[in-house]
Motif scaffolding. Structure first.
Motif, mmCIF file in Angstrom:
data_model
loop_
_atom_site.group_PDB
_atom_site.id
_atom_site.type_symbol
_atom_site.label_atom_id
_atom_site.label_comp_id
_atom_site.label_asym_id
_atom_site.label_seq_id
_atom_site.Cartn_x
_atom_site.Cartn_y
_atom_site.Cartn_z
ATOM 1 N N GLU A 101 -5.979 2.014 6.258
ATOM 2 C CA GLU A 101 -5.486 2.503 7.549
ATOM 3 C C GLU A 101 -6.578 3.235 8.314
ATOM 4 O O GLU A 101 -7.473 3.837 7.734
ATOM 5 C CB GLU A 101 -4.268 3.438 7.386
ATOM 6 C CG GLU A 101 -4.606 4.837 6.893
ATOM 7 C CD GLU A 101 -3.458 5.840 7.064
ATOM 8 O OE1 GLU A 101 -2.472 5.534 7.758
ATOM 9 O OE2 GLU A 101 -3.554 6.942 6.491
ATOM 10 N N ASN B 71 -6.689 9.636 -5.167
ATOM 11 C CA ASN B 71 -6.030 8.664 -6.043
ATOM 12 C C ASN B 71 -5.058 9.332 -7.008
ATOM 13 O O ASN B 71 -4.985 8.987 -8.188
ATOM 14 C CB ASN B 71 -7.072 7.869 -6.829
ATOM 15 C CG ASN B 71 -7.635 6.735 -5.984
ATOM 16 O OD1 ASN B 71 -6.919 6.137 -5.174
ATOM 17 N ND2 ASN B 71 -8.921 6.469 -6.149
ATOM 18 N N PRO C 274 -1.337 7.614 -1.948
ATOM 19 C CA PRO C 274 -2.324 7.629 -0.878
ATOM 20 C C PRO C 274 -3.692 7.880 -1.478
ATOM 21 O O PRO C 274 -3.815 8.532 -2.521
ATOM 22 C CB PRO C 274 -1.902 8.808 -0.011
ATOM 23 C CG PRO C 274 -0.500 9.111 -0.387
ATOM 24 C CD PRO C 274 -0.324 8.661 -1.804
ATOM 25 N N GLU D 179 -2.034 13.032 4.579
ATOM 26 C CA GLU D 179 -2.293 11.930 3.646
ATOM 27 C C GLU D 179 -3.095 10.856 4.353
ATOM 28 O O GLU D 179 -2.824 10.545 5.501
ATOM 29 C CB GLU D 179 -0.978 11.272 3.228
ATOM 30 C CG GLU D 179 -0.090 12.135 2.385
ATOM 31 C CD GLU D 179 1.201 11.389 2.015
ATOM 32 O OE1 GLU D 179 2.020 12.012 1.338
ATOM 33 O OE2 GLU D 179 1.365 10.210 2.414
ATOM 34 N N VAL D 180 -4.048 10.302 3.646
ATOM 35 C CA VAL D 180 -4.792 9.170 4.206
ATOM 36 C C VAL D 180 -4.713 8.018 3.208
ATOM 37 O O VAL D 180 -5.016 8.194 2.025
ATOM 38 C CB VAL D 180 -6.271 9.529 4.465
ATOM 39 C CG1 VAL D 180 -6.955 8.384 5.197
ATOM 40 C CG2 VAL D 180 -6.388 10.813 5.279
ATOM 41 N N ARG D 181 -4.269 6.863 3.707
ATOM 42 C CA ARG D 181 -4.059 5.707 2.825
ATOM 43 C C ARG D 181 -5.178 4.689 2.935
ATOM 44 O O ARG D 181 -5.821 4.578 3.979
ATOM 45 C CB ARG D 181 -2.738 5.020 3.186
ATOM 46 C CG ARG D 181 -1.541 5.909 2.944
ATOM 47 C CD ARG D 181 -0.223 5.223 3.211
ATOM 48 N NE ARG D 181 0.845 6.108 2.790
ATOM 49 C CZ ARG D 181 1.280 6.197 1.523
ATOM 50 N NH1 ARG D 181 0.778 5.407 0.591
ATOM 51 N NH2 ARG D 181 2.219 7.059 1.203
ATOM 52 N N ARG E 166 0.823 -1.208 0.000
ATOM 53 C CA ARG E 166 0.000 0.000 0.000
ATOM 54 C C ARG E 166 0.852 1.251 0.000
ATOM 55 O O ARG E 166 0.489 2.258 -0.581
ATOM 56 C CB ARG E 166 -0.915 0.002 1.211
ATOM 57 C CG ARG E 166 -2.022 -0.990 1.003
ATOM 58 C CD ARG E 166 -3.187 -0.722 1.893
ATOM 59 N NE ARG E 166 -4.189 -1.723 1.610
ATOM 60 C CZ ARG E 166 -4.525 -2.682 2.452
ATOM 61 N NH1 ARG E 166 -3.991 -2.739 3.641
ATOM 62 N NH2 ARG E 166 -5.418 -3.566 2.098
ATOM 63 N N ALA E 167 2.010 1.185 0.691
ATOM 64 C CA ALA E 167 2.839 2.381 0.788
ATOM 65 C C ALA E 167 3.327 2.814 -0.586
ATOM 66 O O ALA E 167 3.545 3.992 -0.828
ATOM 67 C CB ALA E 167 4.019 2.120 1.715
ATOM 68 N N ALA F 182 -10.272 3.336 3.928
ATOM 69 C CA ALA F 182 -9.511 4.263 4.754
ATOM 70 C C ALA F 182 -10.477 4.874 5.768
ATOM 71 O O ALA F 182 -11.636 5.118 5.447
ATOM 72 C CB ALA F 182 -8.910 5.358 3.885
ATOM 73 N N HIS G 113 -6.663 6.313 10.441
ATOM 74 C CA HIS G 113 -5.812 7.476 10.684
ATOM 75 C C HIS G 113 -6.508 8.350 11.733
ATOM 76 O O HIS G 113 -7.552 8.928 11.469
ATOM 77 C CB HIS G 113 -5.644 8.241 9.365
ATOM 78 C CG HIS G 113 -4.554 9.248 9.406
ATOM 79 N ND1 HIS G 113 -3.603 9.353 8.424
ATOM 80 C CD2 HIS G 113 -4.248 10.191 10.321
ATOM 81 C CE1 HIS G 113 -2.761 10.332 8.738
ATOM 82 N NE2 HIS G 113 -3.141 10.855 9.887
ATOM 83 N N VAL H 184 -4.799 13.018 -0.555
ATOM 84 C CA VAL H 184 -3.719 13.908 -0.142
ATOM 85 C C VAL H 184 -4.306 15.305 -0.022
ATOM 86 O O VAL H 184 -4.904 15.820 -0.971
ATOM 87 C CB VAL H 184 -2.564 13.923 -1.175
ATOM 88 C CG1 VAL H 184 -1.480 14.911 -0.741
ATOM 89 C CG2 VAL H 184 -1.976 12.531 -1.344
#
Ligand SMILES: Nc1ncnc2c1ncn2[C@@H]1O[C@H](COP(=O)(O)OP(=O)(O)OP(=O)(O)O)[C@@H](O)[C@H]1O
Ligand SMILES: [Mg+2]
Length: 511
Positions: free
Chosen positions: A42, A75, A14, A37-39, A9-10, A201, A44, A17
């Protein structure tokens, strides 16, 4: 999350953003050059003191406010999010603290409302679709149930399902657990974990740092509109997070002042009412804090409202400093020396479209320094008083002339507290007094309540937070289904209180 999945995922962009976001309100920079940033996959957590700008930042992302500066990418592509509708189209959903469901409608109707498509609605098919969605994520909710019959926790599930039904990939939850019972919070966390493992997310805003440490993969801390740090649960602690939030160490335990308990200020005997009060008897003495511990919805609200005169009990007596107050109005009870911090500041504590100074006068317009005999108000005196309160309680506001609606949630709560504690009451009824407050503000309010005791007042503390019950109480009662189920010393174990809070039969059934 497995390392492999995390690595995978990294490398992807993300999901969201936010870059250099600045959002100003008149006289306030609510978000000051914030990048976040939100992935996918996760949770957050977004934390920070009251008024730090958490809700504003997420409202910008959800299209409720335009940012003054900065850009948003979803995206990897630049987007303009001009309304919640557009946010949802981009896969971003938000659940607010005050739900916006239609009470007489079913769960299904609420979930699909506004997203029915052009065709005639096939209710059976819709129920099935909602049931399937609920099943996928393990949400316990009946599609044909009527919303007004649901508990708060169930309503929240419906709000989340509503977002999921629209296919969102990011779910923003603004203080979702503030209104939940501990069991409901457990359920929510299980649901969130499932959503995360499914690649969604989640942005989780909360003041409850234990929860944040439990559920978050990453934690971003805001202070005065700016990001002051980012961390992970494994790298931090409750104390460290608290210090990052408020910029100083925070005490989670305070010393209780040793004072001699005085005469009775409140005597309640055999209070009955509307099925929610099933024979409550209790006494509060001067210089004593009596804590009522219980899961919300077990008659606490009805008890507080009966004591302040908002509802008439069917039977029983209430004596205030020796006087039977049966049939007294709210104003009469307040004038006799009762201050009241209601659990719902927006419904009962404040008038949101009035200014801070007007709100600071609510319930005390007859008080000597503020009005003359003809009902004429001394505006300057009132404003001086409001300024003093706002300063003493660190209510973060541009001026006392702004409307209460422009305050952040926690600052609204501080304003109610400031007003009620300023009246020098004989008895203070405090219902969930620190709900929505940041850790620094909680410490401050706890000190104030302990100080009430030194000032000779009796305090009836009603709280669903055991930490708070322990921090303040001299004596603890547990409440369950409108009955007092036990009396405990302040050093009783949580397990002991738990028995009273759930009623002995319930615990037996649950195990
Ligand atoms: N509609 C508005 N009009 C004017 N000022 C606003 C408005 N909404 C928020 N603000 C201000 O912006 C700042 C940030 O508020 P925000 O609600 O984002 O804080 P928060 O971090 O969510 O706090 P809390 O923990 O108390 O909910 C505060 O100073 C608040 O008074
Ligand atoms: Mg907020």
């Amino acid at each position: 999350m497995s390392d492999q999945r995390e690595a995978g995922r990294a490398s992807a962009p993300p999901f969201v953003v936010m870059e250099h976001i600045t959002k100003r309100f008149p006289g306030v920079v609510a978000n000051d050059d914030v990048s976040l940033e939100v992935r996918a996959g996760e949770v957050h957590a977004l934390i920070g003191e009251n008024g730090a700008g958490k809700s504003t930042l997420m409202r910008v992302l959800y299209g409720m406010y335009p940012a003054d500066e900065g850009r948003i990418m979803v995206n990897g592509e630049d987007v303009k999010i001009s309304s919640p509708r557009v946010a949802i189209q981009h896969g971003i959903g938000m659940v607010h603290q005050h739900f916006v469901l239609v009470d007489p409608f079913t769960v299904t109707e609420n979930v699909i409302l506004g997203d029915e498509g052009g065709s005639v609605l096939d209710m059976d098919a819709a129920h099935e679709k909602v049931a399937a969605l609920a099943k996928t994520y393990g949400f316990h909710v009946l599609p044909s149930a009527i919303v007004e019959d649901l508990s708060v926790g169930e309503e929240q599930r419906v709000e989340i399902l509503k977002a999921l039904y629209r296919g969102v990939d990011l779910l923003i939850l603004d203080e979702p657990t503030a209104v939940l019972t501990p069991l409901e919070a457990r359920d929510l966390f299980e649901n969130l974990r499932r959503l995360r493992d499914d690649g969604k997310a989640i942005v989780f805003i909360s003041h409850k740092l234990d929860e944040v440490l439990e559920i978050a993969d990453r934690i971003t801390v805001l202070r005065r509109g700016q990001i002051v740090g980012e961390t992970r649960p494994a790298e931090t602690s409750k104390a460290k997070l608290a210090e990052m939030m408020v910029g100083r160490p925070v005490l989670f335990r305070l010393d209780k002042p040793e004072v001699e308990i005085g005469e009775r200020v409140l005597e309640v005997d055999g209070l009955l009412g509307e099925g929610k009060l099933n024979g409550i008897s209790l006494q509060v003495r001067a210089r004593e804090i009596l804590g009522i511990a219980g899961v919300e919805g077990n008659g606490q609200r009805e008890l507080a409202e009966a004591l302040i005169g908002l509802r008439q009990p069917a039977a029983g007596t209430i004596r205030l400093a020796g006087h039977d107050i049966a049939g007294w109005s709210v104003a009469e009870i307040r004038n006799a020396g009762v201050a009241y911090i209601p659990e719902d500041r927006q419904e009962q504590g404040l008038v949101l479209n009035m200014t801070l100074w007007e709100n600071s006068l609510l319930g005390r317009a007859d008080d000597r320094p503020f009005s003359g005999r003809t009902g004429f108000l001394f505006i300057q005196k009132i404003k001086d008083m409001a300024r003093k309160l706002v300063k003493a309680f660190d209510v973060r506001a541009r001026s006392i002339n702004v409307n209460a609606s422009t305050l952040s949630g926690g600052n609204q709560q501080k304003l109610v507290l400031a007003r009620e504690l300023d009246t020098s009451p004989k008895l203070l009824i405090a219902s969930q007094p620190t709900r929505g407050l940041d850790v620094g503000a909680i410490e401050f309010v706890w000190r104030q309540i302990l100080h009430q005791k030194e000032e000779g007042r009796g305090v009836l503390l009603i709280s669903a937070e055991l930490d708070e019950i322990y921090a303040l109480s001299d004596r603890i009662l547990t409440i369950y289904e409108g009955r007092i189920t036990g009396e405990y010393p302040p050093d009783a174990l949580p397990e002991e209180l738990g028995i009273g809070m759930l009623g002995a039969t319930e615990t037996a059934e649950a195990s």
